[in-house]
Design a protein around this motif. Structure first.
Motif, PDB file in Angstrom:
ATOM      1  N   LYS A  39     -30.051 -26.799   4.592  1.00 11.98           N
ATOM      2  CA  LYS A  39     -31.278 -27.588   4.469  1.00 11.98           C
ATOM      3  C   LYS A  39     -32.475 -26.966   5.175  1.00 11.98           C
ATOM      4  N   GLY A  40     -32.307 -25.792   5.757  1.00 13.84           N
ATOM      5  CA  GLY A  40     -33.419 -25.170   6.465  1.00 13.84           C
ATOM      6  C   GLY A  40     -33.095 -23.757   6.914  1.00 13.84           C
ATOM      7  N   VAL A  41     -33.931 -23.233   7.764  1.00 12.50           N
ATOM      8  CA  VAL A  41     -33.769 -21.890   8.320  1.00 12.50           C
ATOM      9  C   VAL A  41     -32.848 -21.985   9.529  1.00 12.50           C
ATOM     10  N   SER A  42     -31.857 -21.124   9.600  1.00 12.10           N
ATOM     11  CA  SER A  42     -30.868 -21.224  10.678  1.00 12.10           C
ATOM     12  C   SER A  42     -30.914 -20.030  11.622  1.00 12.10           C
ATOM     13  N   PHE A  43     -30.778 -20.343  12.897  1.00 10.52           N
ATOM     14  CA  PHE A  43     -30.686 -19.354  13.963  1.00 10.52           C
ATOM     15  C   PHE A  43     -29.387 -19.615  14.712  1.00 10.52           C
ATOM     16  N   CYS A  44     -28.499 -18.665  14.728  1.00 14.05           N
ATOM     17  CA  CYS A  44     -27.242 -18.785  15.463  1.00 14.05           C
ATOM     18  C   CYS A  44     -27.336 -17.911  16.703  1.00 14.05           C
ATOM     19  N   CYS A  45     -27.027 -18.493  17.835  1.00 17.28           N
ATOM     20  CA  CYS A  45     -27.089 -17.762  19.094  1.00 17.28           C
ATOM     21  C   CYS A  45     -25.688 -17.403  19.572  1.00 17.28           C
ATOM     22  N   ASN A  46     -25.518 -16.136  19.892  1.00 21.92           N
ATOM     23  CA  ASN A  46     -24.278 -15.631  20.463  1.00 21.92           C
ATOM     24  C   ASN A  46     -23.053 -16.052  19.670  1.00 21.92           C
TER      25      ASN A  46
END
Length: 90
Positions: A39-46
């Motif tokens: 549903k949107g832009v995703s940022f995955c950390c580590n």
């Protein structure tokens, strides 16, 4: 997969869009994360990248992550873009 050394180039790139930032917490198991990320832009950390099928940006801030057993396979298949943002990361 493109690698970026600075997040500055992303300023206003996704302005007006919904964004999701995932950390590596236990709560990832409590939700249908992959449907939410569509549903949107995703940022995955580590190490949160281990919990998803796809992400727009993988933000690497922990220099140990490349040594985890999931790293090579998951990042190459899941992350569309990689952002190196920590010390000790080559």
């Amino acid at each position: 997969m493109e690698k970026f050394e600075s997040v500055e180039i992303f300023r206003n790139k996704h302005k007006g869009q919904i964004g999701f930032i995932l950390g590596a917490g236990y709560s990832l198991a409590d939700h249908d994360i992959n449907n939410i990320l569509k549903k949107g832009v995703s940022f995955c950390c580590n190490s949160s990248i281990a919990a998803v099928d796809v992400c727009d940006y993988f933000l690497l801030t922990d220099g140990c992550i490349p040594y985890y057993n999931f790293y090579d396979e998951k990042v190459s298949k899941v992350a569309k873009n990689v952002i190196f943002a920590g010390r000790g990361i080559d």
